[in-house]
Design a protein around this motif. Sequence first.
Motif, PDB file in Angstrom:
ATOM      1  N   ASP A 209       0.827  -1.207   0.000  1.00  0.00           N
ATOM      2  CA  ASP A 209       0.000   0.000   0.000  1.00  0.00           C
ATOM      3  C   ASP A 209       0.859   1.255   0.000  1.00  0.00           C
ATOM      4  N   ALA A 210       1.924   1.234   0.811  1.00  0.00           N
ATOM      5  CA  ALA A 210       2.807   2.409   0.847  1.00  0.00           C
ATOM      6  C   ALA A 210       3.496   2.618  -0.501  1.00  0.00           C
ATOM      7  N   TYR A 211       3.820   1.514  -1.175  1.00  0.00           N
ATOM      8  CA  TYR A 211       4.513   1.630  -2.467  1.00  0.00           C
ATOM      9  C   TYR A 211       3.580   2.177  -3.547  1.00  0.00           C
ATOM     10  N   PHE A 212       2.398   1.570  -3.680  1.00  0.00           N
ATOM     11  CA  PHE A 212       1.506   1.953  -4.769  1.00  0.00           C
ATOM     12  C   PHE A 212       0.710   3.213  -4.457  1.00  0.00           C
ATOM     13  N   SER A 213       0.622   3.613  -3.194  1.00  0.00           N
ATOM     14  CA  SER A 213      -0.108   4.837  -2.849  1.00  0.00           C
ATOM     15  C   SER A 213       0.785   6.069  -2.856  1.00  0.00           C
ATOM     16  N   ASP A 214       2.066   5.880  -3.084  1.00  0.00           N
ATOM     17  CA  ASP A 214       2.991   7.012  -3.100  1.00  0.00           C
ATOM     18  C   ASP A 214       2.701   7.883  -4.327  1.00  0.00           C
ATOM     19  N   PRO A 215       2.320   9.163  -4.141  1.00  0.00           N
ATOM     20  CA  PRO A 215       2.008  10.015  -5.312  1.00  0.00           C
ATOM     21  C   PRO A 215       3.202  10.284  -6.198  1.00  0.00           C
ATOM     22  N   SER A 216       4.416  10.147  -5.672  1.00  0.00           N
ATOM     23  CA  SER A 216       5.609  10.397  -6.478  1.00  0.00           C
ATOM     24  C   SER A 216       6.076   9.148  -7.226  1.00  0.00           C
ATOM     25  N   ARG A 217       5.325   8.028  -7.105  1.00  0.00           N
ATOM     26  CA  ARG A 217       5.781   6.793  -7.719  1.00  0.00           C
ATOM     27  C   ARG A 217       5.898   6.877  -9.236  1.00  0.00           C
ATOM     28  N   PRO A 218       4.923   7.449  -9.976  1.00  0.00           N
ATOM     29  CA  PRO A 218       5.088   7.527 -11.442  1.00  0.00           C
ATOM     30  C   PRO A 218       6.341   8.283 -11.861  1.00  0.00           C
ATOM     31  N   GLU A 219       6.607   9.417 -11.229  1.00  0.00           N
ATOM     32  CA  GLU A 219       7.803  10.178 -11.582  1.00  0.00           C
ATOM     33  C   GLU A 219       9.061   9.408 -11.191  1.00  0.00           C
ATOM     34  N   HIS A 220       9.010   8.703 -10.055  1.00  0.00           N
ATOM     35  CA  HIS A 220      10.150   7.890  -9.630  1.00  0.00           C
ATOM     36  C   HIS A 220      10.458   6.802 -10.661  1.00  0.00           C
ATOM     37  N   LEU A 221       9.411   6.097 -11.108  1.00  0.00           N
ATOM     38  CA  LEU A 221       9.617   5.049 -12.112  1.00  0.00           C
ATOM     39  C   LEU A 221      10.115   5.634 -13.429  1.00  0.00           C
ATOM     40  N   ARG A 222       9.601   6.816 -13.802  1.00  0.00           N
ATOM     41  CA  ARG A 222      10.065   7.440 -15.047  1.00  0.00           C
ATOM     42  C   ARG A 222      11.548   7.771 -14.959  1.00  0.00           C
ATOM     43  N   GLN A 223      11.972   8.356 -13.836  1.00  0.00           N
ATOM     44  CA  GLN A 223      13.381   8.685 -13.673  1.00  0.00           C
ATOM     45  C   GLN A 223      14.245   7.425 -13.700  1.00  0.00           C
ATOM     46  N   PHE A 224      13.796   6.376 -13.036  1.00  0.00           N
ATOM     47  CA  PHE A 224      14.583   5.140 -13.020  1.00  0.00           C
ATOM     48  C   PHE A 224      14.692   4.539 -14.421  1.00  0.00           C
ATOM     49  N   THR A 225      13.569   4.521 -15.156  1.00  0.00           N
ATOM     50  CA  THR A 225      13.587   3.947 -16.508  1.00  0.00           C
ATOM     51  C   THR A 225      14.515   4.725 -17.419  1.00  0.00           C
ATOM     52  N   VAL A 226      14.396   6.050 -17.393  1.00  0.00           N
ATOM     53  CA  VAL A 226      15.246   6.879 -18.249  1.00  0.00           C
ATOM     54  C   VAL A 226      16.712   6.723 -17.859  1.00  0.00           C
ATOM     55  N   PHE A 227      16.975   6.667 -16.558  1.00  0.00           N
ATOM     56  CA  PHE A 227      18.355   6.527 -16.096  1.00  0.00           C
ATOM     57  C   PHE A 227      18.944   5.192 -16.533  1.00  0.00           C
ATOM     58  N   ALA A 228      18.200   4.108 -16.360  1.00  0.00           N
ATOM     59  CA  ALA A 228      18.712   2.782 -16.737  1.00  0.00           C
ATOM     60  C   ALA A 228      18.937   2.686 -18.243  1.00  0.00           C
ATOM     61  N   GLU A 229      17.997   3.198 -19.043  1.00  0.00           N
ATOM     62  CA  GLU A 229      18.161   3.146 -20.492  1.00  0.00           C
ATOM     63  C   GLU A 229      19.336   4.003 -20.947  1.00  0.00           C
ATOM     64  N   SER A 230      19.470   5.195 -20.353  1.00  0.00           N
ATOM     65  CA  SER A 230      20.575   6.072 -20.736  1.00  0.00           C
ATOM     66  C   SER A 230      21.921   5.465 -20.355  1.00  0.00           C
ATOM     67  N   LEU A 231      21.977   4.816 -19.193  1.00  0.00           N
ATOM     68  CA  LEU A 231      23.228   4.192 -18.764  1.00  0.00           C
ATOM     69  C   LEU A 231      23.608   3.046 -19.699  1.00  0.00           C
ATOM     70  N   THR A 232      22.633   2.225 -20.080  1.00  0.00           N
ATOM     71  CA  THR A 232      22.921   1.128 -21.013  1.00  0.00           C
ATOM     72  C   THR A 232      23.398   1.661 -22.362  1.00  0.00           C
ATOM     73  N   GLU A 233      22.716   2.690 -22.859  1.00  0.00           N
ATOM     74  CA  GLU A 233      23.107   3.271 -24.144  1.00  0.00           C
ATOM     75  C   GLU A 233      24.521   3.848 -24.078  1.00  0.00           C
ATOM     76  N   HIS A 234      24.832   4.526 -22.980  1.00  0.00           N
ATOM     77  CA  HIS A 234      26.164   5.120 -22.843  1.00  0.00           C
ATOM     78  C   HIS A 234      27.243   4.042 -22.788  1.00  0.00           C
ATOM     79  N   MET A 235      26.996   2.940 -22.059  1.00  0.00           N
ATOM     80  CA  MET A 235      28.006   1.894 -21.954  1.00  0.00           C
ATOM     81  C   MET A 235      28.190   1.163 -23.278  1.00  0.00           C
ATOM     82  N   LEU A 236      27.111   0.954 -24.018  1.00  0.00           N
ATOM     83  CA  LEU A 236      27.258   0.306 -25.321  1.00  0.00           C
ATOM     84  C   LEU A 236      28.039   1.176 -26.305  1.00  0.00           C
TER      85      LEU A 236
END
Length: 406
Positions: A209-236
Amino acid sequence: MNDPSEEGAAPRKELAEHTSDAAEKRRQYVAANRDRIREMNRLWRSEHLDRARELNRDSMRRAAARRHREAELRARGRERAKRWREEHPERRREYQQRWVAENREKVREYYNRYYEAHRAEVNARAAARRDADPERTKQITRQWAERNKERRAELQRNRRSDPEIYQSELEANAAARRLKRSLSRAGLPPKLLHVTTAAERRANEREADAYFSDPSRPEHLRQFTVFAESLTEHMLKNGARMNEFAEAYVETRARMALPRVPVENIVYARAVEIVAERMRRVDLLTSRDVAAAVRSTKAGVRRVERQQQMNELMKAIVVHFHQDSARLDAQAEMENRARAQRGMPRVPAESLVVQLALQDVFERVPTSRLTKADARTAVRIAGLHIATSLESRDVVDQSIHRRSLS
């Protein structure tokens, strides 16, 4: 001589009786003339509005003063009772226990009434107490079960008396036995079940409940996704150049007698720093998010490098075959003759050609990311290409031969 107290008692008695009679007559008059009295009060108030307001203010002041005196009186009583409880804790406890023992039915009624009105709060507090000390809860449960074996058996019989519940339990038990037998026949280990207590389930639900009720969760997931994709692209894109820099840095530290640091740690630390500086927002990312992104990038880079090395190995085998097919064919024919002399069966020519080509190019092609299964896959695909080329070459040779005969 008459007693003065007796002489004064008679007039007081007559006055009390007269006052009581007058009050009774007033009550009867008011009950019989409510509308007339209400109308007279309204007329008087309209003619003497200022006086009515003044009387109303005086009445309100007296009522407020009376309420204040009563509140002070209750507060002093509570303070006296509090001091007495603090000064006599044993007597207070004895009184409470005695009162509860003497009023069991009343206590049960009070508890049931409160429970009906505050069912959710009572259950939540009880669950919190059980979760705070799970070992104590288990001990109490075991003790109750030992003391109430007959009660437990009765509850189980009552539960199984429902045909639907009983049938569902039989089906679940039969399915579990079938699964156990199937796994045993297949040589597999039995199904492992992790028994979860009610306290653990409630803790998991609170975390979810604490995880899915967090209002900042969508932005948190967006930042994590962009960060992980950018890191993979940079290393490749820059992994090889960064590895060279990190190796030089490690050698410099070694010459300076500094402790050695893994090259991979240096590479990914610098990559994380670069990607974080380029991103617009990373304020919601935690160290766990960064570590997860690094693990994902490592796996992605290894997967891409593995695929590249498989493609390079397969391409190198095919190219080497086309460049030196005559020698490879001769070596394959010699190998089959040697096998025939030793009494061994012949091997298809394309398989021998592929094996010989693999031996020639294996040292020249990077294969650090490949497993044995990956190498076999690359060889099999290269063999298919070579077999197709051999078939095409045979078709061309036959066509040329037919033309020469004609």
